[in-house]
Write a protein that holds these residues in place. Structure first.
Motif, mmCIF file in Angstrom:
data_model
loop_
_atom_site.group_PDB
_atom_site.id
_atom_site.type_symbol
_atom_site.label_atom_id
_atom_site.label_comp_id
_atom_site.label_asym_id
_atom_site.label_seq_id
_atom_site.Cartn_x
_atom_site.Cartn_y
_atom_site.Cartn_z
ATOM 1 N N ALA A 155 0.823 -1.211 0.000
ATOM 2 C CA ALA A 155 0.000 0.000 0.000
ATOM 3 C C ALA A 155 0.853 1.255 0.000
ATOM 4 O O ALA A 155 0.372 2.346 -0.326
ATOM 5 N N ASP A 156 2.127 1.116 0.383
ATOM 6 C CA ASP A 156 3.040 2.258 0.416
ATOM 7 C C ASP A 156 3.700 2.535 -0.941
ATOM 8 O O ASP A 156 4.494 3.472 -1.064
ATOM 9 N N THR A 157 3.384 1.726 -1.918
ATOM 10 C CA THR A 157 4.005 1.872 -3.231
ATOM 11 C C THR A 157 3.680 3.233 -3.842
ATOM 12 O O THR A 157 2.532 3.672 -3.851
ATOM 13 N N ASN A 158 4.694 3.893 -4.323
ATOM 14 C CA ASN A 158 4.525 5.161 -5.034
ATOM 15 C C ASN A 158 4.155 4.830 -6.481
ATOM 16 O O ASN A 158 5.010 4.473 -7.288
ATOM 17 N N VAL A 159 2.876 4.944 -6.785
ATOM 18 C CA VAL A 159 2.371 4.522 -8.096
ATOM 19 C C VAL A 159 3.016 5.308 -9.231
ATOM 20 O O VAL A 159 3.412 4.728 -10.256
ATOM 21 N N GLU A 160 3.139 6.610 -9.072
ATOM 22 C CA GLU A 160 3.709 7.423 -10.148
ATOM 23 C C GLU A 160 5.169 7.066 -10.401
ATOM 24 O O GLU A 160 5.634 7.052 -11.544
ATOM 25 N N LEU A 161 5.904 6.764 -9.333
ATOM 26 C CA LEU A 161 7.294 6.349 -9.490
ATOM 27 C C LEU A 161 7.370 5.007 -10.199
ATOM 28 O O LEU A 161 8.210 4.804 -11.090
ATOM 29 N N MET A 162 6.483 4.076 -9.816
ATOM 30 C CA MET A 162 6.485 2.767 -10.459
ATOM 31 C C MET A 162 6.120 2.869 -11.928
ATOM 32 O O MET A 162 6.635 2.118 -12.768
ATOM 33 N N LEU A 163 5.250 3.810 -12.279
ATOM 34 C CA LEU A 163 4.911 4.015 -13.685
ATOM 35 C C LEU A 163 6.153 4.409 -14.492
ATOM 36 O O LEU A 163 6.378 3.890 -15.589
ATOM 37 N N MET A 164 6.940 5.307 -13.929
ATOM 38 C CA MET A 164 8.158 5.727 -14.628
ATOM 39 C C MET A 164 9.144 4.573 -14.751
ATOM 40 O O MET A 164 9.797 4.400 -15.788
ATOM 41 N N ILE A 165 9.261 3.761 -13.679
ATOM 42 C CA ILE A 165 10.175 2.623 -13.711
ATOM 43 C C ILE A 165 9.739 1.600 -14.754
ATOM 44 O O ILE A 165 10.551 1.103 -15.549
ATOM 45 N N LEU A 166 8.448 1.279 -14.771
ATOM 46 C CA LEU A 166 7.937 0.293 -15.714
ATOM 47 C C LEU A 166 8.039 0.792 -17.153
ATOM 48 O O LEU A 166 8.367 0.036 -18.065
ATOM 49 N N HIS A 167 7.771 2.086 -17.336
ATOM 50 C CA HIS A 167 7.901 2.660 -18.680
ATOM 51 C C HIS A 167 9.350 2.597 -19.150
ATOM 52 O O HIS A 167 9.637 2.221 -20.296
ATOM 53 N N SER A 168 10.270 2.950 -18.258
ATOM 54 C CA SER A 168 11.690 2.902 -18.601
ATOM 55 C C SER A 168 12.127 1.483 -18.914
ATOM 56 O O SER A 168 12.918 1.247 -19.844
ATOM 57 N N PHE A 169 11.612 0.534 -18.151
ATOM 58 C CA PHE A 169 11.935 -0.874 -18.393
ATOM 59 C C PHE A 169 11.474 -1.306 -19.777
ATOM 60 O O PHE A 169 12.257 -1.824 -20.584
ATOM 61 N N PHE A 170 10.193 -1.077 -20.060
ATOM 62 C CA PHE A 170 9.626 -1.548 -21.321
ATOM 63 C C PHE A 170 10.313 -0.880 -22.516
ATOM 64 O O PHE A 170 10.752 -1.553 -23.455
ATOM 65 N N SER A 171 10.436 0.435 -22.454
ATOM 66 C CA SER A 171 11.070 1.163 -23.552
ATOM 67 C C SER A 171 12.535 0.771 -23.697
ATOM 68 O O SER A 171 13.042 0.612 -24.814
ATOM 69 N N GLY A 172 13.210 0.626 -22.558
ATOM 70 C CA GLY A 172 14.625 0.291 -22.592
ATOM 71 C C GLY A 172 14.893 -1.077 -23.188
ATOM 72 O O GLY A 172 15.831 -1.251 -23.982
ATOM 73 N N VAL A 173 14.083 -2.055 -22.816
ATOM 74 C CA VAL A 173 14.255 -3.410 -23.357
ATOM 75 C C VAL A 173 14.074 -3.396 -24.871
ATOM 76 O O VAL A 173 14.897 -3.937 -25.625
ATOM 77 N N VAL A 174 12.987 -2.771 -25.333
ATOM 78 C CA VAL A 174 12.707 -2.745 -26.771
ATOM 79 C C VAL A 174 13.780 -1.978 -27.524
ATOM 80 O O VAL A 174 14.291 -2.440 -28.554
ATOM 81 N N LYS A 175 14.143 -0.813 -27.016
ATOM 82 C CA LYS A 175 15.128 0.030 -27.696
ATOM 83 C C LYS A 175 16.475 -0.666 -27.809
ATOM 84 O O LYS A 175 17.108 -0.659 -28.872
#
Length: 226
Positions: A155-175
């Motif tokens: 419940a303490d998860t920072n959703v907006e931070l996780m969005l940036m991390i997941l976006h960076s992960f997905f984009s980074g893997v593909v790129k």
């Protein structure tokens, strides 16, 4: 005759769009001319101008008509979002990566977006293209919030931070994969890559799935076609 002429025009327009995708991915948008596209499509340069005023208009039409990525794979997902949002999110990422790896057209589109385009003011912006076909913050935010509600993540998860991390992960893997597709097998490694990023914030263990289990009939058909 009129009906045939209209059908022929639509066919030519489709051929030009597909040829533009191929040429942009191969040469880069800036280095591709309308003549290159006409030659690849097997039509005259005049035929290009019949449908598109310039290269920017053709570029924009490619993305304007593109179906959102999630809609392409939605019907091929096994997991139900309501039953297990974390496992659904996992499968969404895995199937997305596999689909890019095995589908030549989607791979070409990603190549254009990540490596073969210098944007100008008359082109659809990179951020708008990403919203149309790629990582959509509103969708993933909804899934993360559902995971918090059912206790899959803290419940303490920072959703907006996780969005940036997941976006960076997905984009980074593909790129990075597109830079050197022979470096690793994205189709095979997708489940392990996704499991590792999700393990950094999931409060419960995600069961590892084999490539055979995660692959849907749609993905497998794409693999055979590719």
């Amino acid at each position: 005759m009129a009906r045939k002429t209209k059908a022929d025009a639509l066919l030519t327009r489709r051929l030009l769009i597909e040829s533009a995708i191929e040429q942009f991915a191969l040469r880069g948008v800036s280095d591709t001319t309308l003549t290159d596209i006409a030659d690849a499509a097997g039509v005259t340069r005049g035929a290009v101008y019949w449908h598109f005023n310039n290269k920017n208009e053709l570029f924009n039409e490619i993305w304007r008509e593109q179906i959102p990525f999630r809609d392409i794979i939605e019907h091929s997902l096994i997991q139900c979002e309501k039953d297990n949002p974390l496992e659904y999110m996992r499968e969404l990422f895995v199937v997305s990566l596999i689909y890019i790896a095995v589908t030549p057209r989607m791979r070409a589109l990603m190549q254009i977006l990540y490596h073969k385009c210098e944007f100008n003011k008359d082109m659809m912006s990179e951020s708008e293209i990403r919203q149309r076909i790629g990582f959509r913050y509103d969708n993933v935010r909804h899934l993360l919030q559902a995971c918090i509600r059912n206790g899959s993540i803290s419940a303490d998860t920072n959703v907006e931070l996780m969005l940036m991390i997941l976006h960076s992960f997905f984009s980074g893997v593909v790129k990075n994969w597109l830079m050197d597709p022979e470096r690793f097998n994205l189709q095979q490694q997708a489940p392990l890559l996704v499991d590792n990023i999700l393990a950094t914030f999931a409060s419960s263990h995600l069961p590892l799935s084999s490539v055979g289990k995660i692959s849907s009939p749609v993905v497998m058909r794409a693999a055979r076609a590719g």
